[in-house]
Design an enzyme around this catalytic site. Structure first.
Site, PDB file in Angstrom:
ATOM      1  N   THR A  44       0.843  -1.188   0.000  1.00  0.00           N
ATOM      2  CA  THR A  44       0.000   0.000   0.000  1.00  0.00           C
ATOM      3  C   THR A  44       0.882   1.243   0.000  1.00  0.00           C
ATOM      4  OG1 THR A  44      -1.773   1.181   1.161  1.00  0.00           O
ATOM      5  CG2 THR A  44      -0.179   0.006   2.535  1.00  0.00           C
TER       6      THR A  44
ATOM      7  N   HIS B 254       2.804 -11.523  14.327  1.00  0.00           N
ATOM      8  CA  HIS B 254       3.900 -12.082  15.123  1.00  0.00           C
ATOM      9  C   HIS B 254       3.664 -13.548  15.489  1.00  0.00           C
ATOM     10  CE1 HIS B 254       7.560 -11.918  17.166  1.00  0.00           C
ATOM     11  NE2 HIS B 254       7.226 -11.308  18.287  1.00  0.00           N
TER      12      HIS B 254
END
Length: 383
Positions: A290, A342
């Protein structure tokens, strides 16, 4: 004859849609192939066209939710010529002068004269009414229901934040080499191929190199909590359009050149801008890029595009003072961000991935070339 216009299906699993806008009024004369309405689902916006010439009867108001297959309007094709004359606007010479001076369209003025003729009084009342509306609107509030597409997007983003362990790491990239290549070849590239040589192709190819080195970034967690790694690279590109942010996919990017990527970006950009982007264009994707820099964003923490596990954020390029080989220089610098899940991507992989992007973009000729080429990058081969 009465023609029924039904709500189409945007996809196999979708049973409900929402009428987001009517582009004509009840009782208007419409032509075959004319765009008359837009329908939103939780995945895409569909355009509805008139199937015949005739007078339209609208059955549902804007923002109404309906089932796929419901009849949303009727087209009466009988006595078309007679009824179509009703919509023709005739104005008196005095009113024509006011319309011309005030730059008012005839169709916006309600005629009270004989056979709908627009009079001078109609024009004056229209001008006064608009002035009053503009004066009163200063302290008014407007409530607009969220479209199905926007609601679904909100739900997905909230779900990502609540169910993922999202972290973001940052780096900065010296864009000098890319600037040099684009300045030298962009005009030739545009003239020969008809598309621009932008920054996105450099970053897209750089991402492919980094994803190969750090494959967990090109993975996802499925519904059964399995980690799924992909041996192909389908890159989602975030594009802003009239309906909001769309994320179409460029597939098998590992097989594409600068030119092929730029052509595909140009094709998808046009589809987003003119509202013809389809669900199939946005299905899949293993990693997203993006670019908030086109809107002036200096730094941000992009949110992951589910079910993907990472997203690269590009930002505005600004001349900054940097130290290179013990010398102070002014260089075009871009901050980049990598948001990642994560649960499957560790700090080592995320930092290494972003460092690889930096290394590749800062040395495009060295890294964005075929293995059997020593001195000529792909960008020169396609000119």
């Amino acid at each position: 004859m009465i023609i029924e216009i039904k709500a189409p299906s945007p996809g196999e699993s979708i049973t409900e849609v929402e009428i987001s806008s009517w582009l004509v009024k009840n009782g208007d004369y419409v032509k075959k192939g004319q765009l008359i309405a837009e329908i939103d689902s939780d995945k895409a916006t569909l355009e509805i066209f008139s199937e015949e010439n005739g007078i339209i009867s609208i059955l549902y108001k804007k923002n109404t939710k309906i089932s796929v297959g419901d009849t949303i309007c009727l087209i009466n094709t009988e006595n078309i010529k007679k009824k179509s004359n009703i919509i023709k606007k005739i104005a008196s010479p005095a009113s024509e002068k006011i319309l011309r001076e005030k730059n008012i369209l005839k169709k916006n003025v309600e005629g009270t004269g004989k056979k709908g003729r627009i009079t001078k009084k109609d024009c004056i009342e229209h001008v006064v009414c608009n002035l009053q509306i503009n004066e009163n609107v200063i302290r008014k509030e407007t409530k607009t229901p969220l479209s199905s597409l926007r609601k679904k997007l909100s739900e997905r983003l909230v779900n990502v934040k609540n169910n993922s362990a999202i972290l973001t790491t940052f780096n900065e990239i010296n864009m000098q080499e890319v600037f040099y290549i684009r300045e030298k070849y962009k005009n030739i590239f545009k003239k020969k191929h008809g598309v621009n040589l932008g920054f996105m192709s450099f970053f897209t190819l750089s991402c492919i190199r980094a994803l190969k080195l750090y494959p967990d970034v090109n993975s996802m967690i499925d519904k059964e909590n399995n980690k799924v790694n992909f041996n192909y690279f389908d890159i989602s590109i975030a594009i802003s359009g009239p309906k909001g942010l769309m994320v179409p996919v460029i597939r098998n990017v590992q097989k594409l050149s600068f030119l092929e990527i730029e052509k595909e970006i140009d094709r998808l950009l046009k589809k987003v801008k003119n509202g013809t982007i389809s669900i199939d264009d946005m299905k899949g994707g293993t990693f997203t890029i993006t670019n908030g820099g086109i809107f002036g964003s200096m730094l941000s923490t992009p949110i992951i595009n589910p079910p993907q596990s990472a997203i690269l954020g590009m930002h505005k390029i600004i001349d900054r003072v940097v130290v290179i080989n013990n010398s102070i220089k002014i260089c075009p610098i871009m901050y980049v961000a990598l948001s990642y899940d994560h649960r499957i991507i560790d700090g080592r992989e995320s930092v290494g991935f972003l460092s690889c992007i930096k290394e590749t973009v800062e040395n495009p000729i060295k890294f964005l070339m075929n293995e059997n080429e020593k001195n000529i990058p792909n960008i020169l081969k396609i000119l």
